[in-house]
Design an enzyme around this catalytic site. Structure first.
Site, mmCIF file in Angstrom:
data_model
loop_
_atom_site.group_PDB
_atom_site.id
_atom_site.type_symbol
_atom_site.label_atom_id
_atom_site.label_comp_id
_atom_site.label_asym_id
_atom_site.label_seq_id
_atom_site.Cartn_x
_atom_site.Cartn_y
_atom_site.Cartn_z
ATOM 1 N N ASN A 52 -10.408 -3.091 -6.579
ATOM 2 C CA ASN A 52 -9.580 -2.135 -7.342
ATOM 3 C C ASN A 52 -10.193 -1.748 -8.698
ATOM 4 O O ASN A 52 -9.776 -0.774 -9.318
ATOM 5 C CB ASN A 52 -8.160 -2.669 -7.561
ATOM 6 C CG ASN A 52 -7.280 -2.577 -6.319
ATOM 7 O OD1 ASN A 52 -6.347 -3.348 -6.132
ATOM 8 N ND2 ASN A 52 -7.572 -1.617 -5.444
ATOM 9 N N ASP B 139 0.837 -1.197 0.000
ATOM 10 C CA ASP B 139 0.000 0.000 0.000
ATOM 11 C C ASP B 139 0.872 1.247 0.000
ATOM 12 O O ASP B 139 1.978 1.237 0.550
ATOM 13 C CB ASP B 139 -0.901 -0.031 1.253
ATOM 14 C CG ASP B 139 -2.083 0.910 1.120
ATOM 15 O OD1 ASP B 139 -2.306 1.444 0.018
ATOM 16 O OD2 ASP B 139 -2.775 1.125 2.131
HETATM 17 C C1 FPP Z 1 -1.639 0.020 -3.447
HETATM 18 O O1 FPP Z 1 -1.207 1.365 -3.482
HETATM 19 C C2 FPP Z 1 -1.086 -0.758 -4.548
HETATM 20 C C3 FPP Z 1 -1.814 -1.398 -5.512
HETATM 21 C C4 FPP Z 1 -3.272 -1.379 -5.536
HETATM 22 C C5 FPP Z 1 -1.176 -2.113 -6.630
HETATM 23 C C6 FPP Z 1 0.055 -2.891 -6.318
HETATM 24 C C7 FPP Z 1 0.633 -3.341 -7.583
HETATM 25 C C8 FPP Z 1 1.951 -3.286 -7.911
HETATM 26 C C9 FPP Z 1 3.002 -2.827 -6.995
HETATM 27 C C10 FPP Z 1 2.405 -3.697 -9.277
HETATM 28 C C11 FPP Z 1 2.072 -5.148 -9.561
HETATM 29 C C12 FPP Z 1 3.115 -5.788 -10.324
HETATM 30 C C13 FPP Z 1 3.485 -7.112 -10.220
HETATM 31 C C14 FPP Z 1 4.613 -7.589 -11.065
HETATM 32 C C15 FPP Z 1 2.837 -8.083 -9.290
HETATM 33 P P1 FPP Z 1 -2.298 2.497 -3.621
HETATM 34 O O2 FPP Z 1 -2.453 2.820 -5.059
HETATM 35 O O3 FPP Z 1 -3.551 2.070 -2.946
HETATM 36 O O4 FPP Z 1 -1.627 3.676 -2.843
HETATM 37 P P2 FPP Z 1 -2.357 4.859 -2.057
HETATM 38 O O5 FPP Z 1 -3.144 4.227 -0.953
HETATM 39 O O6 FPP Z 1 -1.222 5.686 -1.554
HETATM 40 O O7 FPP Z 1 -3.216 5.579 -3.071
#
Ligand code: FPP
Length: 241
Positions: free
Chosen positions: A74, A26
């Site tokens: 998501n 996150d």
């Molecule tokens: C959460 O941060 C992250 C995600 C929803 C996506 C995670 C995915 C990756 C790191 C890339 C995937 C790649 C592979 C190869 C598995 P957020 O967007 O919720 O952050 P925020 O809460 O600060 O907005």
């Protein structure tokens, strides 16, 4: 600097490492905002953190790592971000195949097929299948994953004759994580204190570690800190220990 984690390795008790670590990644969006970059840039940096953690996992001999890459919730994000995430996942996976094979890593997706285009699903599964001869660490990518949906899907698989023999010790065989140990440790980055529908059944006795560090800043040093913290816990599983 990048090798600083090596100094911390002797602090770990190698005989008491978790077998399975689940990670709620996150903070990519907040990281991107802090760096005045688009959200997708944060996700791309986040993918680099996955590589760091996988590398350390191999070095330590961890058996199972599960990364929460895309939840069933998501899809509610802006279309551009969703498309970008799906593209990133496929591209990164294709790019990493040689390294994953070299490290004897078995990669699989856990999650639902709902909402995913059949062609995309077939493509990413085919890429992951290129690692299915490997016998080392298992990396689960929780993708289009939701813990509640996983439990519902498991129930739908049950035949009437299965129901009487069902119990807490065998229900797991109907889940997407079939055959795997429950996570001993669940890590969440960026300070939020929620499970967010991650491994709901499997996390019944997991230790939870929360760090304020945003996921793109999470690396080997942070992972070792989480493991140190885990090793300081007294796991009682409801008993008196
Ligand atoms: C959460 O941060 C992250 C995600 C929803 C996506 C995670 C995915 C990756 C790191 C890339 C995937 C790649 C592979 C190869 C598995 P957020 O967007 O919720 O952050 P925020 O809460 O600060 O907005």
């Amino acid at each position: 600097m990048a090798k600083d984690y090596k100094k911390l390795l002797p602090s770990l008790d190698m005989s008491r490492l978790p077998r399975h670590v689940g990670i709620i990644m996150d903070g990519n969006g907040r990281w991107a905002k802090q760096h005045s970059r688009p959200r997708l840039y944060g996700h791309r940096e986040g993918a680099k953190s996955i590589r760091q953690v996988v590398e350390l996992g191999v070095e330590l001999g961890l058996k199972y790592l599960t990364f929460y890459a895309f939840s069933t919730e998501n899809w509610n994000r802006p279309e551009d971000e969703v498309k970008g995430l799906l593209k990133l996942l496929k591209e990164k996976l294709i790019k990493e195949i040689p390294e994953l094979n070299e490290q004897n890593i078995y990669v699989q997706f856990i999650g639902s097929e709902i909402n995913l285009e059949a062609e995309y699903l077939a493509e990413i599964r085919a890429v992951a299948a290129k690692t299915h001869q490997n016998t080392g660490m298992v990396v689960n990518i929780a993708f289009n994953y939701g813990g509640r949906l996983e439990i519902i899907e498991a129930i739908k698989k049950l035949k009437p004759e299965d129901v009487n023999s069902l119990g807490p010790d065998n229900f797991g065989q109907y889940l997407w994580t079939k055959g795997q140990p429950d996570p001993d440790l669940i890590i969440r980055s960026s300070g939020e204190k929620r499970l967010s529908n991650f491994l709901l059944w499997q996390s019944a006795y997991s230790e939870i570690y929360i760090t304020e560090t945003l996921w793109p800043d999470f690396g080997k040093v942070e992972m070792i800190k989480a493991l140190q913290d885990y090793q300081s816990r007294n796991r009682r599983y409801g008993g008196l220990g």
